[in-house]
Scaffold this motif. Structure first.
Motif, PDB file in Angstrom:
ATOM      1  N   LEU A 292       1.045  -1.091  -0.080  1.00 35.44           N
ATOM      2  CA  LEU A 292      -0.056  -0.017  -0.045  1.00 35.44           C
ATOM      3  C   LEU A 292       0.834   1.289   0.075  1.00 35.44           C
ATOM      4  O   LEU A 292       1.568   1.389   0.942  1.00 35.44           O
ATOM      5  CB  LEU A 292      -0.836   0.083   1.265  1.00 35.44           C
ATOM      6  CG  LEU A 292      -1.902  -1.267   1.486  1.00 35.44           C
ATOM      7  CD1 LEU A 292      -2.378  -1.100   2.653  1.00 35.44           C
ATOM      8  CD2 LEU A 292      -2.506  -1.458   0.179  1.00 35.44           C
ATOM      9  N   SER A 293       0.745   2.078  -1.111  1.00 33.76           N
ATOM     10  CA  SER A 293       1.622   3.295  -1.067  1.00 33.76           C
ATOM     11  C   SER A 293       1.075   4.669  -0.827  1.00 33.76           C
ATOM     12  O   SER A 293       1.633   5.324  -0.088  1.00 33.76           O
ATOM     13  CB  SER A 293       1.951   3.311  -2.534  1.00 33.76           C
ATOM     14  OG  SER A 293       2.788   2.407  -3.239  1.00 33.76           O
ATOM     15  N   THR A 294      -0.239   4.614  -0.933  1.00 35.06           N
ATOM     16  CA  THR A 294      -0.877   5.926  -0.551  1.00 35.06           C
ATOM     17  C   THR A 294      -1.564   5.632   1.055  1.00 35.06           C
ATOM     18  O   THR A 294      -1.924   4.775   1.424  1.00 35.06           O
ATOM     19  CB  THR A 294      -2.106   6.222  -1.314  1.00 35.06           C
ATOM     20  OG1 THR A 294      -1.761   6.510  -2.771  1.00 35.06           O
ATOM     21  CG2 THR A 294      -2.614   7.588  -0.766  1.00 35.06           C
ATOM     22  N   LYS A 295      -0.843   6.555   2.036  1.00 38.82           N
ATOM     23  CA  LYS A 295      -1.283   6.161   3.327  1.00 38.82           C
ATOM     24  C   LYS A 295      -1.918   7.508   4.034  1.00 38.82           C
ATOM     25  O   LYS A 295      -1.419   8.767   4.000  1.00 38.82           O
ATOM     26  CB  LYS A 295      -0.005   5.921   4.361  1.00 38.82           C
ATOM     27  CG  LYS A 295       0.685   4.847   4.022  1.00 38.82           C
ATOM     28  CD  LYS A 295       2.120   4.407   4.901  1.00 38.82           C
ATOM     29  CE  LYS A 295       2.781   3.463   4.331  1.00 38.82           C
ATOM     30  NZ  LYS A 295       4.418   3.425   4.438  1.00 38.82           N
ATOM     31  N   ILE A 296      -3.063   7.282   4.536  1.00 34.68           N
ATOM     32  CA  ILE A 296      -3.841   8.417   5.186  1.00 34.68           C
ATOM     33  C   ILE A 296      -4.200   7.836   6.521  1.00 34.68           C
ATOM     34  O   ILE A 296      -4.847   6.825   6.906  1.00 34.68           O
ATOM     35  CB  ILE A 296      -5.092   8.726   4.248  1.00 34.68           C
ATOM     36  CG1 ILE A 296      -4.878   9.006   3.042  1.00 34.68           C
ATOM     37  CG2 ILE A 296      -5.807   9.732   5.161  1.00 34.68           C
ATOM     38  CD1 ILE A 296      -6.102   9.094   2.086  1.00 34.68           C
ATOM     39  N   ILE A 297      -3.540   8.437   7.514  1.00 36.27           N
ATOM     40  CA  ILE A 297      -3.448   7.749   8.736  1.00 36.27           C
ATOM     41  C   ILE A 297      -3.821   8.822   9.866  1.00 36.27           C
ATOM     42  O   ILE A 297      -3.430   9.803  10.134  1.00 36.27           O
ATOM     43  CB  ILE A 297      -2.010   7.237   9.228  1.00 36.27           C
ATOM     44  CG1 ILE A 297      -1.258   6.292   8.483  1.00 36.27           C
ATOM     45  CG2 ILE A 297      -2.251   6.413  10.728  1.00 36.27           C
ATOM     46  CD1 ILE A 297      -2.020   5.013   8.098  1.00 36.27           C
ATOM     47  N   PHE A 298      -5.231   8.567  10.326  1.00 34.03           N
ATOM     48  CA  PHE A 298      -5.816   9.351  11.635  1.00 34.03           C
ATOM     49  C   PHE A 298      -5.333   9.094  12.589  1.00 34.03           C
ATOM     50  O   PHE A 298      -4.405   8.120  12.903  1.00 34.03           O
ATOM     51  CB  PHE A 298      -7.417   9.027  11.238  1.00 34.03           C
ATOM     52  CG  PHE A 298      -8.000   9.720  10.182  1.00 34.03           C
ATOM     53  CD1 PHE A 298      -8.371  11.131  10.077  1.00 34.03           C
ATOM     54  CD2 PHE A 298      -8.009   9.002   9.043  1.00 34.03           C
ATOM     55  CE1 PHE A 298      -8.913  11.722   8.748  1.00 34.03           C
ATOM     56  CE2 PHE A 298      -8.740   9.453   7.757  1.00 34.03           C
ATOM     57  CZ  PHE A 298      -8.957  10.808   7.779  1.00 34.03           C
ATOM     58  N   SER A 299      -5.663   9.869  13.823  1.00 28.38           N
ATOM     59  CA  SER A 299      -5.325   9.548  15.230  1.00 28.38           C
ATOM     60  C   SER A 299      -5.456   8.351  15.644  1.00 28.38           C
ATOM     61  O   SER A 299      -6.457   7.666  15.286  1.00 28.38           O
ATOM     62  CB  SER A 299      -6.093  10.610  16.110  1.00 28.38           C
ATOM     63  OG  SER A 299      -5.699  10.540  17.466  1.00 28.38           O
ATOM     64  N   GLN A 300      -4.456   7.667  16.613  1.00 24.35           N
ATOM     65  CA  GLN A 300      -4.555   6.157  16.715  1.00 24.35           C
ATOM     66  C   GLN A 300      -4.585   6.253  18.320  1.00 24.35           C
ATOM     67  O   GLN A 300      -3.658   6.792  18.986  1.00 24.35           O
ATOM     68  CB  GLN A 300      -3.389   5.498  16.189  1.00 24.35           C
ATOM     69  CG  GLN A 300      -3.283   5.397  14.854  1.00 24.35           C
ATOM     70  CD  GLN A 300      -3.889   4.487  14.134  1.00 24.35           C
ATOM     71  OE1 GLN A 300      -3.835   3.331  14.864  1.00 24.35           O
ATOM     72  NE2 GLN A 300      -4.360   4.376  12.766  1.00 24.35           N
ATOM     73  N   LYS A 301      -5.603   5.776  18.954  1.00 22.46           N
ATOM     74  CA  LYS A 301      -5.685   5.939  20.358  1.00 22.46           C
ATOM     75  C   LYS A 301      -4.812   4.364  20.680  1.00 22.46           C
ATOM     76  O   LYS A 301      -5.481   3.382  20.371  1.00 22.46           O
ATOM     77  CB  LYS A 301      -7.086   5.792  21.118  1.00 22.46           C
ATOM     78  CG  LYS A 301      -7.745   7.021  20.517  1.00 22.46           C
ATOM     79  CD  LYS A 301      -9.055   7.076  21.213  1.00 22.46           C
ATOM     80  CE  LYS A 301      -9.693   8.668  21.018  1.00 22.46           C
ATOM     81  NZ  LYS A 301      -9.807   8.749  19.543  1.00 22.46           N
ATOM     82  N   VAL A 302      -3.867   4.725  21.731  1.00 21.02           N
ATOM     83  CA  VAL A 302      -3.234   3.443  22.205  1.00 21.02           C
ATOM     84  C   VAL A 302      -3.232   3.410  23.683  1.00 21.02           C
ATOM     85  O   VAL A 302      -3.362   4.392  24.208  1.00 21.02           O
ATOM     86  CB  VAL A 302      -1.688   3.513  21.703  1.00 21.02           C
ATOM     87  CG1 VAL A 302      -0.953   2.730  22.109  1.00 21.02           C
ATOM     88  CG2 VAL A 302      -1.637   3.777  20.300  1.00 21.02           C
ATOM     89  N   PHE A 303      -3.627   2.126  23.950  1.00 22.92           N
ATOM     90  CA  PHE A 303      -3.657   1.767  25.391  1.00 22.92           C
ATOM     91  C   PHE A 303      -2.654   0.926  26.171  1.00 22.92           C
ATOM     92  O   PHE A 303      -2.599   0.835  27.147  1.00 22.92           O
ATOM     93  CB  PHE A 303      -5.308   1.375  25.876  1.00 22.92           C
ATOM     94  CG  PHE A 303      -6.109   2.374  25.433  1.00 22.92           C
ATOM     95  CD1 PHE A 303      -6.764   3.521  25.802  1.00 22.92           C
ATOM     96  CD2 PHE A 303      -7.022   1.907  24.171  1.00 22.92           C
ATOM     97  CE1 PHE A 303      -7.767   4.522  25.438  1.00 22.92           C
ATOM     98  CE2 PHE A 303      -7.960   2.823  23.627  1.00 22.92           C
ATOM     99  CZ  PHE A 303      -8.250   4.123  24.349  1.00 22.92           C
ATOM    100  N   THR A 304      -2.023   0.130  25.374  1.00 24.47           N
ATOM    101  CA  THR A 304      -1.268  -0.880  25.662  1.00 24.47           C
ATOM    102  C   THR A 304       0.160  -0.541  25.256  1.00 24.47           C
ATOM    103  O   THR A 304       0.368   0.071  24.289  1.00 24.47           O
ATOM    104  CB  THR A 304      -1.904  -2.272  25.330  1.00 24.47           C
ATOM    105  OG1 THR A 304      -1.625  -2.421  23.747  1.00 24.47           O
ATOM    106  CG2 THR A 304      -3.132  -2.605  25.935  1.00 24.47           C
ATOM    107  N   GLN A 305       1.117  -1.547  25.944  1.00 24.93           N
ATOM    108  CA  GLN A 305       2.606  -1.524  25.571  1.00 24.93           C
ATOM    109  C   GLN A 305       2.554  -1.925  24.063  1.00 24.93           C
ATOM    110  O   GLN A 305       3.419  -1.319  23.336  1.00 24.93           O
ATOM    111  CB  GLN A 305       3.554  -2.126  26.494  1.00 24.93           C
ATOM    112  CG  GLN A 305       5.006  -2.396  26.210  1.00 24.93           C
ATOM    113  CD  GLN A 305       5.331  -0.835  26.342  1.00 24.93           C
ATOM    114  OE1 GLN A 305       4.748  -0.119  27.205  1.00 24.93           O
ATOM    115  NE2 GLN A 305       6.295  -0.497  25.667  1.00 24.93           N
ATOM    116  N   ARG A 306       1.944  -2.844  23.917  1.00 27.09           N
ATOM    117  CA  ARG A 306       1.826  -3.477  22.485  1.00 27.09           C
ATOM    118  C   ARG A 306       1.385  -2.532  21.302  1.00 27.09           C
ATOM    119  O   ARG A 306       1.865  -2.445  20.251  1.00 27.09           O
ATOM    120  CB  ARG A 306       1.034  -4.958  22.519  1.00 27.09           C
ATOM    121  CG  ARG A 306       1.832  -5.664  21.405  1.00 27.09           C
ATOM    122  CD  ARG A 306       1.170  -7.086  21.371  1.00 27.09           C
ATOM    123  NE  ARG A 306       1.097  -7.908  20.275  1.00 27.09           N
ATOM    124  CZ  ARG A 306      -0.446  -7.915  19.903  1.00 27.09           C
ATOM    125  NH1 ARG A 306      -1.474  -7.858  20.289  1.00 27.09           N
ATOM    126  NH2 ARG A 306      -0.365  -8.536  18.601  1.00 27.09           N
TER     127      ARG A 306
END
Ligand SMILES: Nc1ncnc2c1ncn2[C@@H]1O[C@H](COP(=O)(O)OP(=O)(O)OP(=O)(O)O)[C@@H](O)[C@H]1O
Ligand SMILES: [Mg+2]
Length: 506
Positions: A292-306
């Motif tokens: 996948l070459s075109t990337k559109i990444i919105f906010s990512q909520k992260v809760f864990t170390q992983r």
């Protein structure tokens, strides 16, 4: 071809995607509610306006707004478009919209065998069943028909056929039918010629079965099989969006997934671009992500170390830049994303923080009735099967059927709609008096029909026959007139006849 725009960076600089490199596929990712589906909508509608065939696999049923114009949005000051609607066809696996089906024989043994996770021996049995059906001209569109063919082959002890292998295939087929997947197979099979323009497959009813992964995978295979080789194209011919793409891989078996990866690697040369839209990139196989070459990444909520590690890996997948991608990925507001596409030389562009434009079409969920009316009535008539109708909600369909002939008109009317349809006051349901009045009218209609039939049977038919009999030979008319005259003379002048007779006697 102009390039579809995404939004603005630094307040006013428009960011677009190069149409030429769209066939290098794309990714739209982000936590729930961050703006993935709206961005998919914005790109899809621009491509449709540019004449590219667009197919949207809509698992949640919230990417339906194409057929209704959106509202003015202050985000769109720099957008090169105004709110407008786009003609779209809405499909479903059920009879809710235009029914999308595949014929087993069109799908072919490889795809069906992957779907059933058959081993090579079982797959060869399936091939035998398919070739037997072909030779004998037996229809093979549904799983029920496949079971019949397998039964015949076992009963006739066909050469090279082992009943244990057939048992396994039959058990797997029955399990698929039980899961509700049988609905996806039958006649008429979808033709890619009917997938021109903008098409949306609403899979919100099928989330419980494998149709959500199988229908899009089969479509991809069909496009791959039918489209000619094009090499490097100036613009894609088809762009396919898989919203909630993790469903594609969640329930599907390994061999179907492998097939998807293989197709994805090769379909680019046929002018097909695929966009995966997902909440969590790790839901997609690495082999797909690397394509996948075109990337559109919105906010990512992260809760864990992983989760943190995954986010770091995602941030590192962008080329180096002054932007602290990792930091921004944690904090961006709704509708803002980090984007990177390919430049005119095919190199990955520097990541940019982009405030996405709002779509030209509505962001609201549109009622089924409007979606159906906006769809091409010819397609509804072609793909809608009477057999399936019986199994569905009869009332709903008969209402829609009545409206099919005027769908084109309504489509035109819909263009003028400025306010979203949900603002319209809802009609009140029929009262008990309406029901009683309708019943009395029907009763009167029935009585009149019965009286009419009796009158026709007792009077009109015999009279008609008699006149036919008379007119066959004109002399009969004279006989008839003489008889009438005699009757008249006998009955009307009976008194004078009697007196003449008495005189004669004397
Ligand atoms: N580009 C945009 N312009 C205007 N509003 C937006 C935009 N993007 C998102 N929004 C607002 O955010 C809401 C959620 O957006 P969207 O449905 O695209 O989220 P999502 O990431 O697809 O969520 P989910 O993963 O739950 O499907 C929209 O209904 C809209 O109100
Ligand atoms: Mg969404």
């Amino acid at each position: 071809m102009s390039n579809p725009v995404l939004g603005v960076t630094d307040g006013s600089n428009t960011v677009s995607i190069s149409a030429k490199y769209l066939t290098r596929h794309g990714l739209i990712a982000g936590s729930t509610g961050t703006g993935k589906s709206r961005t998919m909508q914005t790109i899809a509608e621009q491509l449709a306006d540019l004449g590219v065939n667009v197919f949207v696999s809509d698992i949640k049923g919230d990417a339906s707004g194409f057929c209704v114009a959106g509202k003015e949005n202050k985000r769109n000051i720099h957008a090169p478009y105004e709110p407008h609607l786009i003609e779209a066809n809405y499909w479903s696996v059920s009879n809710r919209f235009i029914p999308l089906r595949f014929s087993l024989s069109d799908a072919g043994t490889i795809l069906i065998s992957r779907l059933l996770s058959l081993n090579p021996t079982q797959e060869s049995h399936l091939s035998l069943a398919f070739s037997h059906a072909r030779k004998k001209n037996v229809p093979l569109h549904t799983f029920e028909e496949l079971l019949d063919v397998l039964d015949v082959l076992v009963k006739t002890n066909a050469r090279g056929f082992s009943s244990s292998s057939v048992n396994v295939i039959e058990r797997k087929v029955v399990a698929l039918i039980d899961s509700g997947l049988g609905e996806l197979f039958g006649k008429p099979s979808i033709s890619i010629n009917d997938l021109h323009g903008l098409n949306v497959l609403n899979l919100s009813d099928s989330r419980k079965n494998m149709a959500v992964s199988i229908a899009p995978a089969f479509l991809l295979q069909m496009l791959f099989d039918n489209l000619p080789e094009k090499g490097d194209v100036e613009q894609p011919e088809y762009v396919i969006f898989f919203d909630e793409a993790h469903y594609l891989f969640k329930d599907s078996n390994k061999s179907l997934q492998d097939l998807m990866v293989t197709i994805l690697k090769q379909i680019r040369s046929k002018g097909v671009s695929v966009f995966f839209v997902t909440q969590d990139v790790t839901d997609l196989p690495d082999e797909i992500l690397s394509q996948l070459s075109t990337k559109i990444i919105f906010s990512q909520k992260v809760f864990t170390q992983r989760g943190n590690q995954r986010l770091k890996a995602l941030a590192n997948s962008f080329p180096d830049s002054e932007l602290d991608v990792l930091e921004r990925l944690k904090r961006m507001p709704t509708g803002v994303a980090i984007t990177s596409t390919l430049d005119q030389k095919g190199n990955q562009t520097e990541p940019k923080e982009v405030t996405m434009f709002a779509p030209a079409t509505t962001m609201e969920v549109v009622e089924d009735e409007i979606l159906l009316r906006s769809s091409n009535p010819k397609l509804i008539q072609k793909y809608y099967s009477k057999k399936a109708k019986k199994a569905e909600n009869k009332r709903k369909w008969s209402e829609n059927q009545k409206e099919i002939p005027i769908a084109q008109e309504i489509r035109k009317e819909t263009r003028k709609v400025e306010n979203p349809p949900e603002k319209k006051p809802k009609k009140k349901g029929p009262s008990i008096w309406d029901g009683l009045f309708k019943f009395l009218l029907k009763l009167l209609d029935f009585i009149l029909k019965v009286v009419g039939k009796i009158t026709t049977f007792l009077f009109f038919k015999p009279i008609k026959k008699f006149f036919k009999y008379l007119t066959k030979k004109p002399i009969r008319i004279i006989y008839f007139l003489i008889i009438l005259l005699l009757i008249y003379v006998i009955f009307v002048n009976w008194g004078s006849i009697q007196s003449i007779l008495e005189l004669l006697k004397l």
